[in-house]
Design a protein around this motif. Structure first.
Motif, mmCIF file in Angstrom:
data_model
loop_
_atom_site.group_PDB
_atom_site.id
_atom_site.type_symbol
_atom_site.label_atom_id
_atom_site.label_comp_id
_atom_site.label_asym_id
_atom_site.label_seq_id
_atom_site.Cartn_x
_atom_site.Cartn_y
_atom_site.Cartn_z
ATOM 1 N N TYR A 294 0.749 -1.280 0.008
ATOM 2 C CA TYR A 294 -0.193 0.048 0.230
ATOM 3 C C TYR A 294 1.437 1.269 0.106
ATOM 4 O O TYR A 294 0.270 2.125 -0.535
ATOM 5 C CB TYR A 294 -1.055 -0.095 1.433
ATOM 6 C CG TYR A 294 -1.910 -1.258 1.429
ATOM 7 C CD1 TYR A 294 -2.891 -0.616 -0.007
ATOM 8 C CD2 TYR A 294 -1.977 -2.332 1.947
ATOM 9 C CE1 TYR A 294 -3.959 -1.954 -0.092
ATOM 10 C CE2 TYR A 294 -2.604 -3.395 2.087
ATOM 11 C CZ TYR A 294 -3.525 -2.591 0.829
ATOM 12 O OH TYR A 294 -4.983 -3.784 0.562
ATOM 13 N N GLY A 295 2.012 1.345 0.593
ATOM 14 C CA GLY A 295 2.775 2.709 0.113
ATOM 15 C C GLY A 295 3.296 2.465 -0.624
ATOM 16 O O GLY A 295 4.144 1.781 -1.510
ATOM 17 N N GLU A 296 4.483 3.659 -0.706
ATOM 18 C CA GLU A 296 4.749 4.072 -2.110
ATOM 19 C C GLU A 296 6.090 3.147 -2.467
ATOM 20 O O GLU A 296 6.627 2.636 -3.350
ATOM 21 C CB GLU A 296 5.377 5.330 -2.417
ATOM 22 C CG GLU A 296 6.114 5.333 -3.497
ATOM 23 C CD GLU A 296 5.051 6.000 -4.449
ATOM 24 O OE1 GLU A 296 5.424 6.071 -5.636
ATOM 25 O OE2 GLU A 296 3.869 6.262 -4.398
ATOM 26 N N THR A 297 6.922 3.399 -1.417
ATOM 27 C CA THR A 297 8.184 2.204 -1.175
ATOM 28 C C THR A 297 7.331 0.906 -1.398
ATOM 29 O O THR A 297 8.624 -0.080 -0.353
ATOM 30 C CB THR A 297 9.398 2.365 -0.005
ATOM 31 O OG1 THR A 297 8.536 2.464 0.745
ATOM 32 C CG2 THR A 297 9.181 4.718 -0.512
ATOM 33 N N GLU A 298 7.324 0.074 -0.737
ATOM 34 C CA GLU A 298 6.670 -1.493 -0.705
ATOM 35 C C GLU A 298 6.374 -1.547 -1.779
ATOM 36 O O GLU A 298 5.123 -1.688 -2.296
ATOM 37 C CB GLU A 298 5.055 -1.471 0.096
ATOM 38 C CG GLU A 298 5.590 -0.748 1.361
ATOM 39 C CD GLU A 298 3.677 -0.804 2.407
ATOM 40 O OE1 GLU A 298 2.957 -1.030 1.676
ATOM 41 O OE2 GLU A 298 4.100 -1.166 3.756
ATOM 42 N N LEU A 299 7.524 -2.210 -2.685
ATOM 43 C CA LEU A 299 7.214 -3.309 -3.745
ATOM 44 C C LEU A 299 8.397 -3.855 -3.457
ATOM 45 O O LEU A 299 9.400 -4.200 -3.097
ATOM 46 C CB LEU A 299 7.952 -1.993 -4.967
ATOM 47 C CG LEU A 299 8.027 -2.236 -5.937
ATOM 48 C CD1 LEU A 299 7.174 -2.670 -6.459
ATOM 49 C CD2 LEU A 299 8.625 -1.363 -6.754
ATOM 50 N N VAL A 300 8.301 -5.182 -4.215
ATOM 51 C CA VAL A 300 9.091 -6.664 -4.611
ATOM 52 C C VAL A 300 9.525 -6.664 -5.342
ATOM 53 O O VAL A 300 8.114 -6.966 -5.904
ATOM 54 C CB VAL A 300 8.458 -7.819 -3.386
ATOM 55 C CG1 VAL A 300 9.635 -8.768 -3.531
ATOM 56 C CG2 VAL A 300 9.035 -7.136 -1.783
ATOM 57 N N VAL A 301 10.894 -7.003 -6.237
ATOM 58 C CA VAL A 301 10.379 -7.269 -8.070
ATOM 59 C C VAL A 301 11.459 -8.631 -7.566
ATOM 60 O O VAL A 301 13.097 -8.349 -7.476
ATOM 61 C CB VAL A 301 11.476 -6.224 -8.456
ATOM 62 C CG1 VAL A 301 11.216 -6.616 -10.308
ATOM 63 C CG2 VAL A 301 10.459 -5.015 -8.846
ATOM 64 N N VAL A 302 11.120 -9.202 -7.910
ATOM 65 C CA VAL A 302 12.147 -10.490 -8.190
ATOM 66 C C VAL A 302 12.039 -11.111 -9.946
ATOM 67 O O VAL A 302 11.262 -11.074 -10.522
ATOM 68 C CB VAL A 302 11.679 -11.813 -7.781
ATOM 69 C CG1 VAL A 302 12.567 -12.568 -7.898
ATOM 70 C CG2 VAL A 302 11.103 -11.294 -6.436
ATOM 71 N N CYS A 303 13.540 -10.864 -10.192
ATOM 72 C CA CYS A 303 13.910 -11.439 -11.579
ATOM 73 C C CYS A 303 13.903 -12.950 -11.890
ATOM 74 O O CYS A 303 14.781 -13.285 -11.538
ATOM 75 C CB CYS A 303 15.305 -11.222 -12.699
ATOM 76 S SG CYS A 303 15.558 -11.502 -14.112
ATOM 77 N N GLN A 304 12.624 -13.556 -12.970
ATOM 78 C CA GLN A 304 12.685 -14.809 -13.085
ATOM 79 C C GLN A 304 13.281 -15.538 -13.803
ATOM 80 O O GLN A 304 14.149 -16.868 -14.426
ATOM 81 C CB GLN A 304 11.611 -15.862 -12.869
ATOM 82 C CG GLN A 304 10.383 -15.261 -11.986
ATOM 83 C CD GLN A 304 9.280 -15.772 -11.385
ATOM 84 O OE1 GLN A 304 8.502 -15.284 -12.425
ATOM 85 N NE2 GLN A 304 8.266 -15.824 -10.703
ATOM 86 N N SER A 305 14.405 -14.455 -14.469
ATOM 87 C CA SER A 305 14.979 -15.260 -15.452
ATOM 88 C C SER A 305 16.520 -15.560 -15.404
ATOM 89 O O SER A 305 16.441 -16.478 -16.125
ATOM 90 C CB SER A 305 15.459 -14.340 -16.142
ATOM 91 O OG SER A 305 15.638 -12.496 -16.224
ATOM 92 N N LEU A 306 17.082 -14.844 -14.083
ATOM 93 C CA LEU A 306 17.737 -15.550 -13.864
ATOM 94 C C LEU A 306 18.377 -17.049 -12.633
ATOM 95 O O LEU A 306 17.492 -16.978 -11.771
ATOM 96 C CB LEU A 306 18.811 -14.612 -12.859
ATOM 97 C CG LEU A 306 18.489 -13.079 -13.752
ATOM 98 C CD1 LEU A 306 19.175 -12.016 -12.160
ATOM 99 C CD2 LEU A 306 19.965 -13.080 -14.638
ATOM 100 N N TRP A 307 19.126 -17.921 -12.316
ATOM 101 C CA TRP A 307 19.298 -18.608 -11.737
ATOM 102 C C TRP A 307 20.549 -18.697 -11.262
ATOM 103 O O TRP A 307 21.588 -18.544 -11.508
ATOM 104 C CB TRP A 307 19.291 -20.007 -12.497
ATOM 105 C CG TRP A 307 19.218 -20.944 -11.886
ATOM 106 C CD1 TRP A 307 20.359 -21.902 -11.644
ATOM 107 C CD2 TRP A 307 18.303 -21.517 -11.511
ATOM 108 N NE1 TRP A 307 20.275 -23.013 -10.549
ATOM 109 C CE2 TRP A 307 18.876 -23.025 -10.753
ATOM 110 C CE3 TRP A 307 16.667 -21.196 -10.948
ATOM 111 C CZ2 TRP A 307 17.675 -23.514 -9.543
ATOM 112 C CZ3 TRP A 307 15.713 -22.168 -10.805
ATOM 113 C CH2 TRP A 307 16.087 -23.248 -9.424
ATOM 114 N N PRO A 308 19.694 -18.225 -9.328
ATOM 115 C CA PRO A 308 18.958 -18.451 -9.257
ATOM 116 C C PRO A 308 18.341 -16.975 -9.109
ATOM 117 O O PRO A 308 18.786 -16.213 -9.306
ATOM 118 C CB PRO A 308 19.636 -18.905 -7.575
ATOM 119 C CG PRO A 308 20.545 -18.441 -7.603
ATOM 120 C CD PRO A 308 21.412 -18.804 -9.205
#
Length: 108
Positions: free
Chosen positions: A29-43
């Motif tokens: 809900y907050g402006e800074t509450e963001l999680v981005v995970v790159c699934q093209s990399l391993w791991p």
């Protein structure tokens, strides 16, 4: 007066991860509450910054080659009376076909 700096840092551009099909994005809900995970990399790795360029970028709104093959229309050359596609101007003039252009008064 504007100043242009070659290869300078772009300001406030959206991250490529926003439109990548290989990214997992969770927003709070907050402006800074963001999680981005790159699934093209391993791991798989969490991205701690907005991505400007990526070699593994795959646009999510663009169909893949396999998807385009599945929706393509196959033209049967035997069923067609002539070859499909474009013709040269000189061939079109010599064919004797007439093209009528009708303009509608209401379409302006």
């Amino acid at each position: 007066m504007s100043i242009y700096i070659k290869n300078g840092t772009p300001l406030r551009e959206p991250s490529l991860c926003e439109s990548c099909s290989r990214s997992f994005i969770a927003r709070g809900y907050g402006e800074t509450e963001l999680v981005v995970v790159c699934q093209s990399l391993w791991p798989e790795r969490r991205m701690h910054f907005p991505v400007r360029a990526c070699t593994a970028y795959l646009e999510k709104n663009k169909p893949t080659y396999k998807e385009m093959e599945e929706i393509a229309i196959v033209l049967d050359r035997v069923a067609l009376k002539r070859d499909a596609g474009f013709v040269r101007v000189d061939e079109a003039r010599n064919s004797g076909e007439r093209i009528d252009l009708v303009l509608d008064e209401n379409s302006q």
